[in-house]
Scaffold this motif. Structure first.
Motif, PDB file in Angstrom:
ATOM      1  N   ILE A  86       0.848  -1.191   0.000  1.00  5.73           N
ATOM      2  CA  ILE A  86       0.000   0.000   0.000  1.00  5.73           C
ATOM      3  C   ILE A  86       0.882   1.239   0.000  1.00  5.73           C
ATOM      4  O   ILE A  86       1.699   1.442   0.913  1.00  5.73           O
ATOM      5  CB  ILE A  86      -0.933   0.001   1.226  1.00  5.73           C
ATOM      6  N   MET A  99      -7.092   5.411   2.559  1.00  4.91           N
ATOM      7  CA  MET A  99      -7.165   4.055   3.103  1.00  4.91           C
ATOM      8  C   MET A  99      -6.893   4.098   4.601  1.00  4.91           C
ATOM      9  O   MET A  99      -6.076   4.895   5.083  1.00  4.91           O
ATOM     10  CB  MET A  99      -6.175   3.138   2.388  1.00  4.91           C
ATOM     11  N   TYR A 122     -13.304   7.317   3.784  1.00  2.00           N
ATOM     12  CA  TYR A 122     -12.279   6.316   3.442  1.00  2.00           C
ATOM     13  C   TYR A 122     -12.724   5.525   2.211  1.00  2.00           C
ATOM     14  O   TYR A 122     -13.923   5.357   1.948  1.00  2.00           O
ATOM     15  CB  TYR A 122     -12.040   5.347   4.601  1.00  2.00           C
ATOM     16  N   ASP A 123     -11.755   5.038   1.475  1.00  2.00           N
ATOM     17  CA  ASP A 123     -12.024   4.262   0.274  1.00  2.00           C
ATOM     18  C   ASP A 123     -12.030   2.771   0.627  1.00  2.00           C
ATOM     19  O   ASP A 123     -10.975   2.181   0.881  1.00  2.00           O
ATOM     20  CB  ASP A 123     -10.958   4.555  -0.788  1.00  2.00           C
TER      21      ASP A 123
END
Length: 554
Positions: A86, A99, A122-123
């Motif tokens: 990430i 995230m 948030y995604d």
């Protein structure tokens, strides 16, 4: 169970986890303990532990677990994690706060989400795709940053789907869950950082050892690799002793700490050679100092040949001229002078080639060869100053009559002194408990079982098994080494024959020799380090000291 009792139970469990973390030495196992403990104290169904890669500015998946889906990836599971790390920043350098775990790593804050499907800001698109594919329902999230002792973020611990203790239903992570996980993350970060620091210190220490060995080996192109091969053979033989189930050494056992200690001792067994003068370490021929003095001897032979030619020409010029008669007698006398000159030149050429051969060094120089050197030394010649002197100096005679190898007794004493220096250097270091035997192991590889070795004249009973193992390794490596200046590497059969004689002479440990033969340690070593032409069929029945029935019925 009321809340106070529940909290007390959790605190007790957290304390037990802290103890377990402090005892774990393997980082993969340590990380697995951290994640499993976090899931257990919060009753989370799933969790992921991420580690920060500062240079790449990403969070790398380290361990993943989802109990209800029977997913176990990373750590000791043996299943690699295929997900991409990430990224903490996009290509423009903007922080990735979309995230949960990246936001936690960037902000240093704990993120506690009751329901990912209703949470804003948030995604969770990736999470929802996972759920759609697997039928899972990711609901509650708890992401806690892991900080080291310098308050730096080193990773993130994320848990998913807390379960009610009574009903098993998915519930939000409570304030107590968050507080306990933050405490665990702190303990875990410190334990992980300490383990990393210890590993880094161990790597640094071994790098320093390799640096010393490189300096030693670089002193001579002929002994390069010795400081690497001896530890390798030492460990091969030690492992063979460790797995033997019969004979006097059947109870010998090594732990991983014991192995590490012996490895370090092997790497340092010749560290004292760093003080040995280069011209002795690098003495490729008997007359070698800063250069090979055989060249000076060659020049003297040319002077003797020149003098012989001058003497021959003078003798010819002093013969009566043909005008005085007696030409036949003059011709015969001239022929005799020339013949005598040619015999003398051939003798000088033979003597020069003989000294060149002597200079190379051999396994055994005979008494007759030594006497011939002394006869040549008595030749007379005139140096550049016109002074007449013996053809060879006393120092040159001493060197050219060395019986074995290329070192005089004095030089061999200097070489042997390296073990005194090794012991002095190693005993001066503040070794930690798990390495306290390094000086004894490394310092005993020139001792003999009968007490006639050096530097301390120890007997077999006064030495550890590890020191005796290293003694055999040092000898066998020297016998088979292809890079010595005065000899070629011996074959397996030749080396084992010599080793067997050393066993019978009380030089090496007889029980270790038996294991060396029985477990075919010599063959394992040969396949890794020897040239193909050295590895020939070995007939053990012809090797002195071999005891094939040592473990019969054992």
């Amino acid at each position: 169970m009321n809340s106070a009792e529940n909290l007390l139970r959790r605190l007790k469990e957290l304390n037990e986890i802290g103890i377990a973390l402090s005892r774990q030495h393997d980082i993969s196992s340590l990380l697995e303990i951290i994640l499993e403990a976090a899931k257990r104290i919060t009753r989370a169904d799933a969790g992921t532990l991420y580690l920060l890669e500062p240079e790449q500015r990403v969070l790398r998946f380290e361990i993943m677990r989802t109990d209800s889906l029977n997913i176990a990836m990373g750590g000791t599971s043996g299943v690699p994690i295929s997900f991409y790390p990430i990224r903490l920043y996009d290509e423009a350098g903007n922080p990735n706060n979309a995230m949960v775990v990246s936001h936690s790593a960037l902000s240093g804050e704990t993120v506690n989400i009751s329901d990912a499907y209703t949470e804003q800001g948030y995604d969770f698109s990736g999470t929802k795709k996972f759920d759609a594919k697997t039928g899972y329902r990711s609901q509650s999230f708890l992401a806690v940053p892991m900080r080291n002792h310098e308050n730096e973020i080193i990773g993130v611990l994320q848990l998913i789907n807390a379960q009610d203790r009574e009903s098993g239903a998915i519930v939000p992570f409570s304030a107590d869950d968050q507080q306990l996980l933050e405490s665990l993350a702190s303990q875990a970060a410190i334990a992980l950082t300490n383990r990393r620091l210890i590993e880094q210190m161990e790597k640094l220490f071994e790098a320093f050892i390799q640096l010393i060995n490189t300096a030693i080996d670089d002193k001579s192109p002929y002994t390069g690799g010795h400081c690497a091969r001896v530890p390798a053979l030492t460990m091969m033989l030690a492992e063979a002793v460790n797995r033997t189930q019969c004979g006097p050494l059947k109870d010998f056992v090594m732990t991983e700490k014991d192995r590490h200690e012996l490895k370090i001792a092997g790497l340092l067994h010749d560290c004292g050679k760093i003080t040995t003068p280069v011209h002795i370490v690098d003495k490729a021929t008997k007359l070698h100092t800063l250069f090979d003095r055989i060249q000076l001897v060659d020049t003297r032979f040319e002077v003797l040949k020149r003098d012989a030619e001058i003497a021959m020409l003078r003798a010819l010029s002093n013969l009566p001229s043909r005008a005085s008669g007696g030409e036949g007698d003059v011709s015969a006398e001239a022929a005799a002078i020339r013949a005598g000159y040619e015999v003398h030149i051939r003798q000088l050429d033979d003597d020069r080639e003989f000294l060149r051969h002597c200079n190379i060094g051999s396994e055994a120089m005979s008494e007759e060869e030594q006497q011939r050197v002394r006869r040549i030394a008595a030749y007379r010649w005139r140096d550049v100053g016109g002074a007449e002197s013996n053809f060879l100096s006393e120092d040159e005679i001493e060197n050219l009559t060395i019986r074995y190898g290329t070192l005089t007794e004095a030089e061999r004493g200097i070489i042997n002194h390296h073990i005194d220096v090794t012991i002095k250097m190693l005993e001066s270091l503040p070794w930690p408990k798990h390495l306290k035997n390094v000086p004894e192991y490394a310092g005993g590889h020139h001792e003999r079982m009968d007490g006639k070795g050096y530097p301390r004249g120890l007997t077999r009973e006064q030495m550890s098994v590890q020191a005796r193992v290293m003694g055999i390794a040092d000898i066998f490596e020297a016998l088979t080494a292809k890079d010595r200046p005065y000899k070629e590497g011996k074959t397996l059969a030749e080396s084992l024959a010599i080793l067997g004689k050393l066993k019978l002479a009380g030089h090496i440990d007889p029980d270790l020799f038996d294991i060396f033969i029985r477990e075919k340690v010599y063959l394992d070593y040969a396949r890794q380090f020897l040239a193909p032409e050295q590895i020939a069929e070995v007939d053990l029945s012809k090797i002195p000291g071999v005891n094939p029935d040592v473990c019969h019925g054992g």
